[in-house]
Design a protein around this motif. Structure first.
Motif: not given
Length: 572
Positions: A223-227, A216-217, A258-265
């Protein structure tokens, strides 16, 4: 058997990675060692507004925790004072790009120092090659994965953009590769939870929990690098889940982690959006599209759905031209090897997982070619095809994911060499030798010597920029306003922040008001400037005039700007 003997491929890749870290650091090291202008006088220079913006705001964030600076004069003149690819919000100047690289590198720099920022992309590039080996090894034999990783080191597009250290494309690709590796490990760990050797020291749920966090991380960081890449990333994840078929009952809790960690980013992104734009879901990058990368006035707004799917429309003729110029023409040896590997490999009856990798890479390739290939633009004033084109960095995931087919062909051919008769064995051996020797040579020449946008050309430009910047800093004062012709903002920023870039002529109307407050200068790109011509065509229509030009070391001229005084004729 100790760890190094069991993982000798990783050990070799780590050693080669150290060498290529230095190779990829060519441009910042050249500025530090070859420029007559000390780093204490002029900071690190970059060749494009994207790199300049990313570098400045990363340093600002590492130093202050903020990702904007204020330009109070913009309230007086309607927001015309800003460097290219920054975005003005009232008096705030914010990054007009994805925030991921700024947040990631900025937080690392807070720990290990801001001087390391230009060297982080080379580090991540070398790290990404090791994880690419680990990812490919999940689908192919170890030797194919090893050769794939070696090819990734020298692939011209990857080599070049690992060396252009403040673009975010290599960071995105590396985070994606790491995220995909942990996703595949997570899926497989749920398919065969009894494999003790695969689990290693960590057992069961603890191992899966850690894998899900890392998965997720790194997907979140990508994704935050190239959304803008979110659509095809989701497609790849869905393809992996559909084909590999994890046990849903065991898999979904870890997938949810994984989804939660991804969203937290995305929390710092949303926080900054609220500060910058007044809304959590307003973004500085995807709301406009332009065909002229030098003139921000050509940008036009687009909707979120269009930005995600086809922001540049669908134009088959343009796509075909882009494919010819930036894939076939630039990388024809690699394309030939890839096509040969694809045909041969498909005839060899690959297993399900290998087919999955190939199909996934083809999906990525088709998506990126259609998505970005429909965009007609030129990165350079001359409009020539170059490895420095944005198309090359946009297509990087497709290029890299295609390397295992090239590697498989090389490995398979070397394995079968003893099965040929004496004459054919010599032919095959010579063919392999040519490929192994010429690919690195081809890449080196293309990366360093193929025109003004190759690394040697960029290095020479950056050294000239440093000399120009040093002269401009001596001539002007910190609070002076500087008008630039085309793209000189990258030369004088950030030491001189009060910059007005070309905006279709409208930027010259408010300059009279600025002349009452501070000095205004005009920085022209060539020492062969004709002030009379520039005055007649550019400045006098807006009641302005340039005078007292000074030639700069490294090229270019800088002029004072004053209000044009019309002389009244006397009639007899």
């Amino acid at each position: 058997m100790n760890w190094f003997e069991k993982n000798k491929e990783i050990t070799i890749l780590a050693v080669v990675g150290v060498v290529f870290f230095l190779v990829y650091s060519f441009l910042p090291l050249a500025q530090m060692t070859q420029s007559p202008v000390p780093m204490s006088e002029v900071s690190m220079r970059f060749n494009t507004p994207d790199e300049v913006t990313n570098n400045y705001f990363t340093n600002l964030y590492a130093d202050s925790g903020q990702m904007f600076y204020k330009e109070p004069l913009n309230l007086l003149v309607g927001g015309i004072i800003f460097p290219r690819w920054a975005r003005t919000i009232d008096e705030k100047i914010t990054p007009g790009t994805f925030q991921g690289i700024i947040l990631i590198y900025g937080n690392i720099a807070k720990i290990i120092g801001r001087a390391t920022i230009p060297f982080l992309t080379p580090f991540f590039a070398a790290l990404g090659v090791i994880f690419f080996y680990l990812l490919v090894k999940e689908f192919w034999e170890k030797n194919v994965a090893f050769v794939s990783a070696l090819l990734m080191f020298i692939f011209p597009g990857f080599w070049y953009y690992a060396s252009r250290t403040m673009f975010h494309n290599v960071l995105f690709l590396v985070c994606l590769i790491i995220g995909l590796f942990f996703l595949v490990k997570l899926i497989k760990s749920n398919k065969d939870s009894e494999d003790a050797e695969e689990r290693g020291i960590l057992r069961g749920r603890t191992r899966k929990f850690l894998i899900s966090i890392f998965c997720g991380l790194f997907f979140g960081l990508a994704l935050i690098t190239r959304t803008s890449e979110v659509v095809w990333m989701v497609l790849i994840v869905l393809i992996l889940l559909t084909v590999l078929k994890p046990k849903i009952k065991e898999f979904w809790p870890y997938a949810l982690i994984s989804i939660v960690i991804c969203a937290l980013c995305f929390l710092p992104i949303l926080h900054n959006n609220k500060i910058f734009y007044g809304s959590y879901f307003s973004f500085g990058y995807s709301s406009t599209v332009t065909t002229d990368l030098e003139d921000v006035s050509s940008a036009r707004p687009i909707g979120l759905v269009q930005a995600l799917l086809l922001p540049f429309g669908f134009h088959p003729i343009i796509i075909a031209k882009v494919f010819y110029n930036y894939i076939l023409k630039l990388f024809w040896p690699w394309l030939i090897l890839w096509l040969a590997g694809l045909i041969w490999f498909w005839k060899s009856k690959p297993n399900k997982e290998q087919k999955l990798f190939i199909i996934s890479s083809l999906v990525v390739s088709c998506w990126l070619i259609v998505y970005y290939g429909s965009w007609k633009f030129s990165d350079n004033l001359a409009g020539f095809t170059s490895i420095g084109s944005s198309y090359v960095r946009y297509f990087l995931p497709a290029f890299v994911l295609g390397l295992p087919l090239v590697a498989w062909g090389i490995v398979e051919l070397s394995n079968k060499i003893n099965k040929f008769d004496k004459i054919n064995k010599k032919i095959v051996f010579c063919l392999l030798l040519i490929v192994i020797c010429l690919l690195p040579c081809f890449s080196y020449r293309q990366v360093f010597w193929s025109g003004p946008e190759a690394l040697m050309g960029v290095k020479n430009s950056l050294l000239s920029y440093r000399e120009q910047a040093a002269d401009v800093l001596k001539i002007t004062k910190e609070n002076d306003i500087i008008l630039v012709d085309v793209s000189q903002d990258k030369i004088i920023f950030p030491e001189r922040k009060h910059i007005i870039v070309p905006q279709g002529g409208g930027e010259l109307k408010p300059v009279k008001a600025l002349l009452e407050i501070t000095n205004v200068w005009f920085f022209y790109r060539s020492a062969e400037a004709n002030p009379d011509f520039l005055n007649e065509k550019k400045f006098k229509p807006y009641g302005l005039e340039i005078y007292d030009g000074k030639e700069l070391n490294g090229g270019g001229m800088i002029f004072k700007v004053k209000e044009f005084e019309r002389k009244l004729g006397v009639s007899s």
